[in-house]
Scaffold this active site. Structure first.
Site, short mmCIF file in Angstrom:
data_model
loop_
_atom_site.label_atom_id
_atom_site.label_comp_id
_atom_site.label_asym_id
_atom_site.label_seq_id
_atom_site.Cartn_x
_atom_site.Cartn_y
_atom_site.Cartn_z
N LYS A 91 0.83 -1.21 0.00
CA LYS A 91 0.00 0.00 0.00
C LYS A 91 0.86 1.26 0.00
CE LYS A 91 -2.29 -1.34 3.67
NZ LYS A 91 -1.76 -2.72 3.82
N THR A 92 1.88 1.28 0.85
CA THR A 92 2.77 2.45 0.89
C THR A 92 3.54 2.58 -0.41
OG1 THR A 92 3.00 2.23 3.30
CG2 THR A 92 4.66 3.54 2.15
N ASP A 99 -1.14 6.91 6.37
CA ASP A 99 -1.12 5.48 6.70
C ASP A 99 -1.96 5.24 7.95
OD1 ASP A 99 -0.47 2.84 6.46
OD2 ASP A 99 1.60 3.04 7.15
N ARG A 159 6.66 -8.16 1.80
CA ARG A 159 7.54 -7.71 2.89
C ARG A 159 8.16 -8.90 3.60
NH1 ARG A 159 4.56 -3.86 6.60
NH2 ARG A 159 4.84 -2.44 4.84
#
Length: 345
Positions: A72-73, A117, A225
């Site tokens: 998302k980031t 965020d 991640r």
């Protein structure tokens, strides 16, 4: 604790963003063409970005939802890069007063991307501050106190609010409906994760064989991640114990040392399953009781460990507590308890 550098979130298998080093951030894709997976979302954003750029307008406000660690980031950064506009970042917990929001919004350049965020952690009062800013590009501010107070309305430049959330259900309907583009990121397939691992290996200068990439990808919980973290741990093992190259054998031995099994579960995950299966005969067992049994906090179990176990179909939530599924017994090599017959009472 979600989104913070808590002890439990430092596990390689936990995708929550912690205080990572610059090396971890350097692995993020910079442009849309480098972003692997999420094909439908990428196509949707590419069209919207090109259209907004052609008209010289700000992109519609964008809400990105989904489990942590899926990108998302990275997508927020990519949107700003593709639009060639300024990028400003903050997080919901960092916005404590209306003045904090005003300071950010009034300093934005035209068409900027303002990324928030964990937007679900905004207070309700602060959520309401965003309503006129998102719809009318106006920000009412109360100046003074008591009978002498007055409302001053500030005009804002056109901007794009990009909100990221792991818990869409915590967003109020009025805020959620003000996002013109709403998208949910889904876990990645093993083949996509293998491509991500190979890309990261190229950036880090790691000699990586295709079989090694596939081994890492298969145990990465569908999360980029996690895949990148495992790659770095496998690299360390290969450099110290092997010849330096990340082969299938090096990856397998490294992941066994890390106690990450073929389904991506680590020792703590298996302890939870074993407690339910062995100590409580498969459950159901209350969350607080289970937390005491495994020596963890209840909210840690619920926020950090449970989501993946539920996704994998290894546990289930019932009105009476958590229960193990047949798949959990099979994974641990245990025999499930005999099914109870119907009761007359």
């Amino acid at each position: 604790m979600i989104g913070g550098a808590s002890p439990e979130s430092t596990r390689a298998q936990t995708p929550y963003l912690v205080a990572e080093d610059e090396l971890d951030r350097s692995l993020r894709p910079r442009r849309m063409q480098d972003f692997v997976g999420q094909r439908a979302l990428r196509e949707q954003l590419a069209v919207a970005i090109e259209a907004a750029g052609a008209r010289g307008e700000a992109l519609d406000h964008l809400l990105l939802a989904g489990p942590p660690g899926l990108g998302k980031t990275s997508l927020a950064h990519i949107v700003a890069a593709e639009l060639d506009v300024a990028f400003v970042q903050t997080a919901g917990p960092a916005l404590e007063r209306k003045g904090d929001i005003a300071a950010f919004l009034t300093a934005l350049e035209p068409r900027s991307v303002f990324f928030v965020d964990e937007i679900h952690r905004l207070s309700r009062a602060l959520e309401e501050t965003f309503y006129p800013a998102m719809e009318d590009r106006r920000l009412p501010i109360t100046v003074g106190q008591g009978v002498g107070a007055r409302v001053v309305t500030l005009d804002l430049p056109p901007f794009t609010l990009v909100g990221a959330t792991t818990r869409t259900g915590l967003l109020t309907t009025p805020l959620r409906e003000r996002f013109g583009i709403q998208a949910r990121l889904e876990p990645y397939a093993a083949a996509e994760l293998a491509l991500i691992v190979r890309r990261a290996a190229g950036i880090l200068g790691i000699e990586l064989e295709p079989e090694g990439a596939q081994t890492i990808a298969a145990r990465s919980r569908g999360t980029p991640r996690v895949a990148n973290r495992l790659l770095k741990r496998v690299r360390d093992f290969a450099e110290v114990r092997m010849e330096g190259a990340v082969t299938a054998r090096a990856a397998q031995e490294a992941l066994e040392m890390l106690e990450v099994d073929e389904r991506g579960l680590d020792r703590l995950d298996r302890e939870i399953l074993r407690a339910i299966c062995e100590k409580f005969a498969g459950g159901p067992v209350g969350l607080s009781t289970l937390a005491i049994a495994v020596g963890e906090e209840a909210d840690t179990l619920e926020d950090v460990y449970e989501p993946y176990l539920l996704t994998e179909g290894l546990i289930k939530r019932t009105p009476r507590g958590r229960a193990a599924t047949a798949a959990a017994f099979a994974h641990l090599g245990l025999e499930p308890p005999p099914a109870e017959g119907p009761s007359l009472f």
